[in-house]
Each structure stands twice: as C-alpha cells, then as structure tokens.
Write a protein that holds these residues in place. Structure first.
Motif, PDB file in Angstrom:
ATOM      1  N   UNK A 252      -2.485  -0.768   5.418  1.00  0.00           N
ATOM      2  CA  UNK A 252      -3.019   0.507   4.936  1.00  0.00           C
ATOM      3  C   UNK A 252      -2.290   1.012   3.704  1.00  0.00           C
ATOM      4  N   UNK A 253      -1.044   0.650   3.535  1.00  0.00           N
ATOM      5  CA  UNK A 253      -0.310   1.075   2.351  1.00  0.00           C
ATOM      6  C   UNK A 253       0.617  -0.060   1.943  1.00  0.00           C
ATOM      7  N   UNK A 254       0.046  -1.109   1.325  1.00  0.00           N
ATOM      8  CA  UNK A 254       0.802  -2.348   1.095  1.00  0.00           C
ATOM      9  C   UNK A 254       2.111  -2.121   0.348  1.00  0.00           C
TER      10      UNK A 254
ATOM     11  N   UNK B 253      -7.376   3.339  -2.116  1.00  0.00           N
ATOM     12  CA  UNK B 253      -8.014   2.089  -2.517  1.00  0.00           C
ATOM     13  C   UNK B 253      -8.355   1.191  -1.324  1.00  0.00           C
ATOM     14  N   UNK B 254      -7.686   1.423  -0.214  1.00  0.00           N
ATOM     15  CA  UNK B 254      -8.046   0.672   0.994  1.00  0.00           C
ATOM     16  C   UNK B 254      -9.375   1.227   1.493  1.00  0.00           C
ATOM     17  N   UNK B 255     -10.394   0.374   1.459  1.00  0.00           N
ATOM     18  CA  UNK B 255     -11.720   0.885   1.795  1.00  0.00           C
ATOM     19  C   UNK B 255     -11.900   0.951   3.301  1.00  0.00           C
TER      20      UNK B 255
ATOM     21  N   UNK C 181     -11.223  -1.609   9.384  1.00  0.00           N
ATOM     22  CA  UNK C 181     -11.863  -2.221  10.546  1.00  0.00           C
ATOM     23  C   UNK C 181     -10.925  -3.176  11.283  1.00  0.00           C
ATOM     24  N   UNK C 182     -10.242  -4.096  10.568  1.00  0.00           N
ATOM     25  CA  UNK C 182      -9.333  -5.009  11.279  1.00  0.00           C
ATOM     26  C   UNK C 182      -8.210  -4.273  11.995  1.00  0.00           C
TER      27      UNK C 182
ATOM     28  N   UNK D 167     -10.325   8.715   6.801  1.00  0.00           N
ATOM     29  CA  UNK D 167     -10.260  10.103   6.351  1.00  0.00           C
ATOM     30  C   UNK D 167      -9.060  10.803   6.986  1.00  0.00           C
ATOM     31  N   UNK D 168      -8.794  10.460   8.256  1.00  0.00           N
ATOM     32  CA  UNK D 168      -7.677  11.081   8.946  1.00  0.00           C
ATOM     33  C   UNK D 168      -6.356  10.681   8.302  1.00  0.00           C
ATOM     34  N   UNK D 169      -6.231   9.375   7.964  1.00  0.00           N
ATOM     35  CA  UNK D 169      -4.990   8.890   7.369  1.00  0.00           C
ATOM     36  C   UNK D 169      -4.800   9.476   5.981  1.00  0.00           C
ATOM     37  N   UNK D 170      -5.881   9.522   5.189  1.00  0.00           N
ATOM     38  CA  UNK D 170      -5.742  10.045   3.831  1.00  0.00           C
ATOM     39  C   UNK D 170      -5.355  11.515   3.855  1.00  0.00           C
TER      40      UNK D 170
END
Lengths: 484, 453
Positions: free
Chosen positions: B79-81, B92-94, B99-100, B138-141
């Motif tokens: 999620x945040x490489x 940028x992570x769509x 999903x994975x 949306x929750x993470x952002x």
C-alpha cells in the motif's frame, strides 16, 4: 448567480430603509401627515429597485445563450460546416470545449489569457483537459478551438454587460423612487398597482405553460413531418425505428396498444369504482365510510412507479404462471393484461370519488319518492339514482380514460416495449407514452426522425387526452347544474 | 270508497311475514346488489393491501446487508511501497492494488482459524464485493496511520452471497450461476454459524450513491434523495408563491372577462394533461432551447413546478373561497384597501388550506417519474450534486446532474441482476415513507387549523 440576486435583494432592503426614512423625515417625524403608512414608501422604493432589475436579468439569461450561439455559429467557416454533416454537433463540441476551459481555469491548469492564445498545434489540449476530468469527444480542430475561444470571449462580455445593465437598473430605480418619495406621494396606490401586476403575471403563467406545451411540440412535429411523410405516420401499420435510417414509424400499432390497455383498465376500474361508490354513498354506515373511503383514496396518491414495480414483480409473473401458460396464450410476464389490471386498480379511486360525489348530489326527495312507491334500495339505485347520475358517471369514466391513455410508468414496466397489432391480451404490447420515453432517452440526436417522432406522438397524445378531458368536464359540469 | 265496502275482504292465504316468491326474489336481488358493492370496496382495499405487502416483502431486505468481519492486515509493502506516507504516492495504489491485500488477509485468517474450504485464492476473493477494496482504499487514504496495522473491519460480501442469506439465491441456483459457486455459499454458511458473517442493518443503502450494474450490494439512494430534495426545494420556492399569487388574483381581483375565463379553462386543462407531456415541454424549452444542463435538479424542479401549479391553484382557490365574505367586509369597513383586506385578513385565514394543498401537490411531484425520464434524470450519477455548481457556464444553482427517487427505482428495474429488484422495492419503501410523512403533515395541518364559520 446567487450573489447577483443577493446584491439586488440587498439594494432592495437598502431602498426600503431609505424610502421609509425619507418619507418619515419629509413629514417631520409625524407619521400622521403621510398619505400612506410608512412601510408603503419603503416598499415602493424596493419594488422599483428590484422588479425591473430581476426582470431584465431573467430575460437576459434566456436570450444571451441564443445570441452567442448564433454569433459563434455564424462565425464558423462555411466550408468547415459543410464538411460535417451536422452543424448542431459542432456547436455542442464548441460548448463542451468552452466549459472545459472554464473548469481548467478554475483548477489552475490555464489562466484566462493562456486560453485566449492557445493554439491547435498544441495537441495536448484534449489530454490536459482529460486530466482534470473533462472528456472531449474528438481531437480539437482549429475551427472548434477558435470558436470556443470566441464563445468564451462573448460569454464574458455578455456577462459583464449583464452585470452593468442590471446593477445600473437597480441603482437607477432606487435613486428615482427615493427622490420621488415625499409625504404626499400616493405610495400605497402605486405599491398596490405593482402587486396587482405581479398577481396577474403569476396567473397568466398558466396560459404561458399551455402555449409552451403546444409550441414546443408543434415546432418539432413540423420538423418531423418535413423528414417523414405524415400519411405514413398516421396510417402506418408498422413501428420499426432503426437509427441507421429507413425506419417505419406508424402510429397505428401504438394507438392500438394504448386503446387496448386503457380498455382493460377501464373494464377493471369502472365497475369496481362504481359499485364501491354506490356502496359507500347508499349502504355504508358512517363508520365504515370514514374508514373505507380514505383507504381507497390512498390508491390515487401512490406514485405510478410503485404500481409499475408491482406489475413487474407480482402481477406479471402471477398472470403468466396461472393464466397465460396454462391457457397456452404465451409466456411473457409483461402483457396487456398485467398493465391493464394494475392500471385499473390505480383508476378505481378516480371513478369512485367522482361517482360518490355525484350520487350524493342526487336529491333525497328522489330516493324518498322511490321508497314511498315500495321499491327496495337496489331498485331505487338502479332505476332512479343511476339514471339521474349517469352523465356524471360517464364524465368520471371519461376522466379515468384520459388518465389511462396518458399513463406511462405502469405501461413501461408492465406491458413491455413490443409494438404489435394483436388481440391476445397476454402478449406484450406498447403504448404511445412508452415510445415517447423510448425515443427520447439515451443519446438522441434531435435532427433525426427517430427522435423527432416523439414530439409528434406527444402532440397526438395531448390532443386525444385534451378532447377527452374537455368532453368529460362539459358532461360533468352540465349535469351538476341540474340540481343547483 | 264505496267499492271497498262492497268487495268482501280477501282472506289472506298466509301470514304477511312469510314472503311470497316475488318478494323473496326481490330481497335476494337486494342482497346480491349489496354484496357487489361490498365486494367492490373489498377489492379496492385488498388491492391496496396486496400492493403494500408485495413491496414490503420484496424491499425490506434491502435495508439489511451481509458483511464479513476478519482481521485485515494493511501491509506496508503493497500500500505504501516507499514507506513515506506521502498521500500523493499512496493515492497511486489503485483499487485493484487493494484487492490482493483483502484476499490474502482473508486466506491467512481462514488458515489460522482452521476453517476448511476447497477454493483457490481467486474464488475466495470473489466472495467479497468489488466495492470493498475501494472502501478500504478510501479509509486508508483518509487515515494513513492505518498502514502496517491489523484492523478489524466489516467488509461487504458480494451480492449473490448476500442474496443467499436473504433467500434469493439457493444452492441449486448457484450451480447454474457463473457469479457464485456452491463452495462459496458453503463457506459463507460455515462463517455465518461462527458469527463472522453477519446480516445487519444497512445505513449505506440510504446514504451511498448508486453503484454500477455489477454490484447491487453497494447501491444506495444518497444521490437520489439529495436530488429529490433539491427538486422539492425548487418546486416549493417557485410553485407556492406563484400559485398563491395566481389564486389570489383569480379569486379576489379578477373581473369576469375573456382573459379570466381563458386562464380558468387553462388551469383546469393543465391539471389533466398527462405528465409525460410536461417532460416533452421541459426537454424542448429548458434543455434544447435554453440549454440548461441535462438531468439537473433545477430543470427537474422547473418541470415539476409547472405540473404542480394547477393542483396548488385549485386547492388555494378552494380555501380562499371558504373564508366568509364577512371577514372581507369587516376589513373594508374599517378602511382597509381591497389589497390590505386580502393580504392581512383573508390570506392568513386561508393559510392552513393553502399549505395542505401545497403539501399534497409536493407529494404528487415527489412521486412523478415520466417527465424526469425525458429530461435525462435517468443518468447514472455517482457524485453528490453541489448546491451551487462549479461550472461557470451553466446556470449555477443546482446545475449539476442528479437523479431522483422514483427515477432511481426505474433505473434499478432496468438492470439485469435480480438483486436490483430488491433495491428498487427498498427505494420505494423510502419513497412511501416520505409520502406518508408529507400526508401526515397535511392531515395534521388540516386538523389543527380547521375552523368553522
């Protein structure tokens, strides 16, 4: 827009205070010396400030887009327009680009001077606009870009002038009215004249609406008949629109479906409604009546989409499983029967309420005379009351019929979309209103006969229901006068 | 009279209380007729009851939704490489990137709990709603600190699995369905018995916007309710003053002449014009001619205003007429002008009736569908419309696209997934609740202010 209106309203308030103050001052603070109450002086100034300004604002907002549109269309090079088959689409493109630029300026992608000097060699316009969420149909051509730039310039100029004119009018009205304010001015009379004018204007809106309805449909119907022969429309037996051209747009199958469904609806609604009215007017006790009448009238207040869904999920499948399939009459769950029965349920209160009123209006002396001769209640009803009330009941049924013909959502969801001339009531059929919706929803191009036919259908529907309504109203009214 | 004396009194062959054949036939026919009437009333009420039961039966389940809860590990490397919590980079992570994360956490949790299943990762992931990754994203952002943590969340399950718990999908239909497998249903059942899959009340149905045709489980009514609300505001703001003004003129000031007559005939005609004709009017005048935005609540409100005006005018005139002339005469006698007598005395007394009529008109407008279809309100709208549009070229007030409650119902009925029928019925329940509230207010107003002169 909101701020313009609030500035005008602010000026109006200011005018009120100034006008009132000046009037009181001119009487030396003694309110009794004034011709009218102080409020009227204030209102007088407010009205003169706001009414002309708001009127001009409204008219300007309607006319400006038309003027700009014509100016920009005229300035497009003729050979460019000749290349494309549809000038209206070019203008759509221009407008979309222009509003795209507006968004771009707002988001800080371009500045206004940048937009004005943009150049089509800069191929990235489309991508840049797409980046901020403005989707353009095609790549931007020189002509469209120039037109869009001109469009924006004209829009800004128009807007500026509009502000100048409107505010000038407001201030001028304020000043004029303020200067004329003094203790002898007949403020109340002029305020009341103005209010009367506003009241008259409000009531002529009904005429305007009718004119608008007729004109909007006549105009496009005329366009339609220029593209499609009227004989084929009114007498055609096939309804096969195809957007590649070569459509057959015959009215008869749609009219047949409309009449068939309305007929079944009336077959359900008329007897049930009439008997319900008779029972409630003649037999029911006060308690039963006070419960049953509102319950039945609830049926009239339910939105038609609810009936449509009811037809789709409950009545349609039930009719198919228990009647159509066992009888071998087809296996379509949307059918004339489905729509007709559900529409009939919707129409019950229309018939019953009106008939109820009319039966109640039959004078008691007629009933008493009949009872005196030894008739039973039902004989009195059948031989005295119903004949006396018959014209009114016919009027009620006619009104219900015009409702049925104009009904849309029940048919859309209950009767399907297949236009056919068939006698089997368990087949899907369609009506005029469904096809109006069908031809006008989605991306339609208003220069093709396939879209314009909807206006001709609308006009036909309007004329039919109008005739029915007028006949029904005349019948009901005439009858009512007999005992008054 | 003399005849009567001469004729011998006919001896009755039987008691007057025993009806002869003709009388009993008449009595039977009387009873039959009465029964027809009762049956007609009964059919009417029965139809209403069946209608309501059918809608409630189909729609109540839309207010409940099935969720799965399991510990979700929001792994940093996916999620945040870069690990710097930069919102720009994280955005940028769509949705597909999330999903994975969801799937792997689910698989790991099932394994840790020792729950048997015979599915691959892909089939397992397909149990979750396609909407779920977007929600978690949306929750993470909104709260980047969540990354790296393991959180307990309730995640939407797919529409078919939801349908299984509501009885719409069975093991037999699942065998024929490409969108759901029997294995998925078995696992869902096991989890439900453990309490990890729950069906609970679903607020999101009322607040969320519409969803695309492939995920009925995430479709909500939010935009439609807002759109309907805006339209009602437009109708109220325009129709009430215009209608009252027109009625006052016609009832109190109008002379009997051609113009008045024309207006009156017009109003009664407009009240009976089919609603779809108003849609054609709106399309031709407001959209094609004045070029307002398609599907904006403003245009919808204008069309509904024109439709509602006759109703309001007719109701208002009736309640103005009900104010006795003595009130007007008393006002005039004390020196009020005609205008003052109307505005200071008649209008306030007529107000309850006017408001009742207005609310009934609004209720009609709220349920209207056909004209709104024509002006493009059927469009799929995901964004909540702003009260003030951001596009400066359009008419700013309420110029954004929106949809309306009845139109939302219609567009749901047009979709192929049967789960949308449940949603449509649910939306109708919401619509009917609004109508019920409005009618209750109208009745209360009438009761509260009813007065007899």
């Amino acid at each position: 827009m909101l701020w313009i209106l609030s500035v005008i309203a602010g000026l109006g308030l200011l005018g009120f205070l100034l006008g009132r103050g000046r009037a009181v001052a001119s009487a030396g603070g003694d309110v009794r010396l004034l011709h009218s109450l102080p409020t009227y002086y204030g209102l007088n100034v407010t009205l003169l400030t706001m009414v002309p300004a708001v009127l001009v604002l409204g008219i300007w907002l309607i006319i400006q887009p038309i003027v700009i549109n014509n100016a920009v269309t005229a300035s497009l090079p003729a050979d460019y327009l000749a290349q494309t088959d549809n000038p209206a689409l070019v203008m759509t493109e221009v407008r979309r680009l222009a509003s795209g630029f507006d968004v771009a300026v707002e988001r800080g992608l371009f500045t206004n001077p940048e937009v004005a000097t943009l150049d089509v060699t800069d191929d990235t316009i489309r991508d840049q606009l797409a980046g901020i969420g403005v989707a353009l149909g095609a790549d931007v051509s020189t002509e469209v870009l120039a037109a869009a730039q001109q469009f924006r310039v004209l829009a800004v100029t128009g807007r500026t002038w509009m502000l100048v004119v409107v505010f000038a009018l407001a201030v001028a009205g304020l000043g004029y009215a303020f200067l004329r304010t003094n203790k002898d001015q007949r403020a109340r009379n002029s305020v009341e004249r103005a209010i009367l004018g506003i009241l008259i204007a409000a009531s002529t809106l009904a005429i305007l609406t009718t004119v608008g309805i007729v004109l909007s449909m006549l105009w496009d119907t005329r366009n339609f008949f220029q593209l499609y022969p009227w004989q084929d429309f009114f007498f055609g037996l096939e309804w096969r629109p195809s957007f590649e051209g070569g459509s057959e747009l015959g009215l008869i199958p749609l009219l047949w479906g409309t009449m068939y469904i309305s007929f079944i609806a009336l077959l359900v609604a008329a007897p049930i409604g009439l008997f319900a009215a008779i029972y409630m007017a003649e037999y029911a006790s006060g308690r039963v009546r006070s419960v049953a009448k509102p319950l039945i009238e609830v049926l009239a207040g339910i939105p038609t989409i609810v009936y449509g869904l009811f037809a789709l999920i409950t009545v349609g499948p039930m009719l198919r499983d228990y009647f159509a399939q066992p009888l071998g009459l087809g296996d379509s769950s949307s059918s004339v029967m489905t729509a007709g029965i559900v529409m009939g349920i919707m129409l019950i209160p229309f018939v019953s309420s009106l008939s109820d009123d009319i039966i109640n209006a039959v004078p008691q002396s007629l009933r008493d005379g009949s009872y005196g001769l030894g008739a039973t209640r039902s004989e009195t009803i059948k031989q005295v009351i119903l004949p006396a009330a018959l014209p009114g009941i016919v009027g009620a049924v006619l009104l219900a019929a015009s409702r049925a013909i104009g009904e849309t959502m029940i048919v859309v969801l209950g009767a399907g979309a297949a236009a056919r001339l068939d006698l089997n009531p368990f087949e899907a059929m369609t009506t005029v209103t469904v096809k109006i919706v069908g031809q006008l929803t989605g991306d339609t191009d208003f220069s093709s006969p396939e879209a314009l036919v909807a206006f001709a259908l609308g006009l036909t529907l309007f004329v039919i229901t109008l005739c029915l309504n007028i006949v029904a109203l005349v019948v009901v009214r005439k009858y009512r006068e007999q005992y008054d | 009279m003399t005849d009567a004396v001469n004729t011998p009194a006919a001896t009755p062959e039987r008691s007057l209380f025993a009806a002869d054949a003709r009388t009993s036939r008449r009595n039977r026919s009387e009873k039959r007729f009465r029964a027809y009437g009762m049956a007609a009333v009964g059919i009417g009420i029965l139809a209403l009851i069946v209608l309501l039961i059918s809608i409630l039966g189909n729609g109540l389940s839309a207010f409940k939704q099935t969720y799965i809860s399991y510990p979700l590990e929001l792994t940093e490397e996916r999620l945040d490489p870069d690990g710097n919590r930069d919102p720009g980079e994280m955005a940028r992570v769509t949705t597909f990137g999330y999903l994975p994360v969801l799937a792997m956490s689910l698989e790991a949790w099932l394994e840790a709990e020792g729950i048997e299943h015979e599915m691959g990762g892909r089939e397992l992931a397909a149990m979750l709603s396609e909407e779920a990754p977007a929600q978690i994203r949306a929750m993470v952002l909104a709260n980047p600190d969540l990354i790296g943590q393991t959180i307990d969340v309730q995640i939407l399950l797919g529409g078919r699995i939801d349908g299984f718990f509501k009885g719409r999908v069975t093991m037999e239909t699942a065998e024929r369905d490409r969108n759901v497998s029997v294995n998925q249903l078995l696992l869902a059942q096991t989890l439900a018995e453990r309490g990890d899959v729950v069906t609970r009340f679903n607020w999101d149905f009322i607040t969320w916007p519409d969803a695309s045709g492939s995920r009925p489980e995430a479709a909500g009514l939010g935009v439609a309710i807002i759109g309907s609300l805006y339209m009602m505001i437009v109708v109220l703001v325009l129709a009430l003053p215009i209608g009252v003004a027109a009625s006052i003129y016609l009832e109190e000031f109008a002379p009997t002449n051609r113009l008045t007559d024309l207006i009156e005939v017009n109003i009664s005609n407009l009240a009976a014009v089919p609603s779809i004709v108003y849609g054609i009017l709106g399309l031709a005048v407001f959209i094609n001619f004045m070029e307002f935005n398609q599907s904006s609540p403003l245009v919808g409100g204008l069309v509904l205003t024109l439709m509602t005006l006759p109703t309001i005018i007719i109701a208002t005139r009736a309640s103005l007429r009900a104010v006795p002339p003595s009130i007007r005469q008393a006002a005039l006698g004390l020196g009020a002008s005609k205008m003052q007598s109307v505005f200071h005395h008649v209008l306030p007394l007529a107000m309850p009736g006017i408001l009742t009529g207005t609310i009934i008109g609004l209720a009609q407008a709220l349920g209207e569908t056909a004209p709104l279809l024509l002006i493009g309100m059927v469009a799929f709208v995901r964004e909540y419309p702003d009260l003030v549009s951001s596009h400066s070229n359009s008419f700013p007030l309420m110029g954004d696209g929106a949809t309306a409650l009845p139109v939302q119902v219609y567009s749901w009925t047009q979709r192929s997934d049967p789960a949308f029928v449940e949603r449509a019925s649910g939306a109708i329940i919401v619509l009917l609740i609004f109508l019920l509230i409005m009618n209750a207010i109208a009745i209360l107003l009438r009761r509260r202010f009813e007065r007899r002169w």
